[in-house]
Design an enzyme around this catalytic site. Structure first.
Site, PDB file in Angstrom:
ATOM      1  CD  GLU A   1     -21.392  -0.737   0.430  1.00 21.02           C
ATOM      2  OE1 GLU A   1     -20.885  -1.537  -0.444  1.00 21.02           O
ATOM      3  OE2 GLU A   1     -22.684  -0.689   0.679  1.00 21.02           O
TER       4      GLU A   1
ATOM      5  CG  HIS B   1       6.752  -7.857  -8.033  1.00 16.69           C
ATOM      6  ND1 HIS B   1       6.844  -7.414  -6.683  1.00 16.69           N
ATOM      7  CD2 HIS B   1       5.994  -8.722  -8.153  1.00 16.69           C
ATOM      8  CE1 HIS B   1       6.281  -8.155  -5.994  1.00 16.69           C
ATOM      9  NE2 HIS B   1       5.574  -8.999  -6.755  1.00 16.69           N
TER      10      HIS B   1
END
Ligand code: TPP
Length: 661
Positions: free
Chosen positions: A409, A29
């Site tokens: 969470e 990238h």
């Protein structure tokens, strides 16, 4: 002597290395490093506190490349500033097997990589944990020993991910002013412009969460420098919105998703070199530019030396404690406390839920283990994670060791990774086992990154009863066991629970899951053992000579297995019972030990109140597997176990029939 090298030339070294490495690998990238090169140059040459000669300096600033796909940005920075690794040869081997310059940055490959990134958004949430760790340690040890910042480069993708909401909210609430996030505001992702999918006002979103926001031209070194100065001056966490152009310099692909995730091609690279006025050969950084970078890499040496002198001058006990925490050695007193607790259980057995048993361990151990930092995703009273005497970590009291994460969470798990990676902290946090799915990728990242994070996952079966199938884990234990380098413990009683805590605390490079019951469990271990029996992963809870059948069970089903064995004994069937506390540990034992525990000569049957998938490994094709292969149901616990055929008479009858076949 002032350097004749301009910041833009220094930034172009990053751009050239990114283009060259991606070109050589024909994968990677280039766009993100090329767009953020100027901003990264401002950060690394003016603001980041680091010393490239010692990547492990405890009081260094932490830098997190949350947009991990732009890995060439960090590889270039580490090489240019003079870290021992990566070398230019490593960069030439970008993305090749064996190169530390992996596709995405990996903390276990390069000392300068603080955390493994790639799953978007998680680097940012991990950085929140690092910033929490820094403030906590600062409260404990003071400015002289702990006084650093956490810097993040995040892309649009990181901020689109839901976990960013959790991370940003927590950081704002806790007023983590030493967390500074540079947002690569290039408005491009893989599918094209971000306007395809979002109209959100990111600055307002951060402001709403209590952040300071400053915007700048991310391609202008001086503008970024000024924005970073403003960020540091503000007591709130800061978002530095850097307006950039993906693939800056590439003649036709800059500003397009074409620069995001593929080699630019020879013609485009040649055009970029011309546009950037960069005429060095591939992988070559002109001496003057490299020297300017190396100066930047040595910038922190003075700070580092002064810090080392302060540490050397610190009180002996403080210094020893600090250094032991840096080394990741839990105090011996913590293990003594657990041993003492186990002796107490043998003397006075406790028929309690394993979540309650876990709380008793925490009460015993946390006073002697100052690195242990607890928390829960809004289930403190259910997970039993708050030890006696633990006070909350709040914006007004960073000395506290208990985090109220809220109903987050995933953010909690990533933050715990950050605390563990920061060092000097041993985080544990709770939720219901069924909601481990919400944070599963962060658990996976704990395992991949080899962090010592302890997941306290309670309500571990249909045994939770009336809340029903949305809350009853079925496939979770087995799916967690499928994650490499994760120790999944399901203790059968209060003694095993204490043993599992000791193992989890002692394991320096592996995260642990403690799967704990809501319901009370009889204490099965009533005599002292000379060693931690759970360390072997499985052992005989009921031993018989020359068994006809051995039942292997876990957690709350071990006492059920014992009841089955009693019924079978009345029928003259010799039945042994094995408590399989941890698959990972058992499978790591010698073949002899394993064969001794589960002898081939006996019929092996399994009992676990979850999917039977996987138990074939131990039962073979002939053995019986008692479990639940559907969702659970809402009802009182006894009715549920009967409904799913998990009662001693039902199981004993099936085993008897099988033996008589
Ligand atoms: C959780 C997750 N989902 C999807 C991906 C795949 N992916 C990698 S980069 C990317 C686009 C990121 O866009 P942006 O952050 O704007 O990066 P830029 O295009 O500026 O390099 C996606 C979808 C991922 N790495 N992680």
């Amino acid at each position: 002597m002032s350097s004749p090298v301009s910041p833009r030339q220094m930034a172009n070294a990053i751009r050239a290395l990114a283009m060259d490495a991606v070109e050589a690998a024909n994968s990677g990238h280039p766009g993100m490093p090329m767009g953020m090169a100027d901003a990264a140059t401002a950060l690394f040459t003016r603001h980041l506190k680091f010393d490239a000669s010692d990547a492990t300096w405890a009081d260094r600033d932490r830098f997190v490349l949350s947009a991990g796909h732009g890995s060439m940005l960090i590889y270039a920075l580490l090489y240019l500033t003079g870290y021992a690794a990566p070398t230019i040869a490593d960069i030439r081997n970008f993305r090749q097997l064996g190169s530390p310059c992996a596709g995405h940055p990996e903390n276990f490959e390069l000392a300068g990589v603080e955390t493994t990134t790639g799953p978007l958004g998680q680097g940012l949430a991990t950085a929140v944990g690092m910033a929490i760790a820094e403030r906590h340690l600062n409260a404990v040890y003071g400015d002289a020993l702990v006084d650093h910042r956490t810097w993040v480069i995040a892309g649009d993708g990181c901020l689109m991910e839901g976990i960013s909401h959790e991370a940003i909210g927590l950081a704002g609430h806790l007023r983590l002013g030493r967390l500074n996030v540079l947002w690569d505001d290039n408005r491009i992702s893989i599918d094209g412009p971000t306007s395809l999918s979002t109209s959100e006002d990111t600055a307002l979103r951060f402001a709403a969460a209590g952040w300071h926001v400053v915007a700048c031209d991310g391609l202008d070194f001086a503008a970024v420098d000024a924005a970073l100065i403003a960020a540091k001056a503000d007591p709130r966490p800061s978002l530095i919105a850097c307006r950039t152009t993906i693939g800056f310099g590439a003649p036709t692909k800059a500003g397009t998703s074409g620069a995001h995730g593929a080699a630019l091609g020879a013609k485009e690279v040649a055009g970029a070199r011309a546009a950037l006025d960069w005429d060095a050969a591939p992988f070559v950084v002109p001496d003057a530019i490299l020297a300017a970078w190396r100066d930047a890499g040595a910038r922190g040496a003075g700070d580092h030396a002064a810090w080392a002198a302060r540490l050397a001058a610190a009180d002996d006990t403080v210094r020893a404690g600090f250094e032991a925490r840096v080394a990741g050695h839990p105090p011996a007193a913590a293990f003594t406390a657990i041993d003492r607790h186990i002796a107490g259980l043998i003397a006075t057995p406790q028929n309690i839920a394993s979540r309650k048993a876990s709380e008793l361990v925490l009460d015993a151990v946390t006073p002697d283990a100052p690195g242990m930092i607890g928390g829960s995703a809004d289930l403190t009273g259910s997970n039993n994670t708050k030890a006696k005497g633990m006070t909350p970590f709040t914006a007004d009291d960073y000395a506290g060791r208990y985090l109220y994460y809220g109903i987050c969470e995933f953010g909690m798990a990533a933050a715990m990774n950050g605390m563990a990676l920061h060092g000097q902290c041993l985080p544990f946090g709770g939720t219901f086992l069924v909601f481990s799915d919400y944070m599963r990728n962060a658990i996976r990242m704990s395992a991949l990154q080899r962090t010592r994070v302890i997941y306290v996952l309670t309500h571990d079966s249909i045994g939770l009863g009336e809340d029903g199938p949305t809350h009853q884990p079925i496939e979770h234990l087995m799916s967690l066991r499928a994650i490499p380098n994760l120790a999944v413990y399901r203790p059968a009683d209060a003694v095993e629970t204490a043993e599992c805590w000791a193992l989890a605390i002692a394991d320096p490079t592996r995260p642990s899951v403690l799967a704990l019951s809501r319901q009370n469990l009889p204490q099965l271990r009533l005599t002292p053992a000379s060693e931690n029996l759970s360390a072997k992963g499985a052992y005989a809870m009921r031993e018989v000579a020359d068994p006809d059948v051995v039942i292997v069970a876990t957690g709350s089903e071990v006492h059920l297995a014992v009841a089955v064995a009693d019924l079978l004994a009345a029928d003259a069937v010799r039945c042994g019972v094995v408590s399989l506390v941890s698959w990972e540990r058992y499978c790591a034992m010698s073949a002899d030990y394993r064969a001794n525990v589960l002898p081939r000569s006996a019929l092996i049957c399994s009992i676990e109140a979850g999917v039977t998938l996987g138990w074939e490994r131990f039962t073979g094709r002939d053995g019986l597997r008692f479990g639940i292969d559907t969702f659970g149901a809402s009802g009182p616990i006894d009715q549920l176990y009967a409904h799913f055929g998990l009662t001693a008479p039902a199981i004993a009858a099936k085993i008897s029939a099988k033996i008589k076949e």
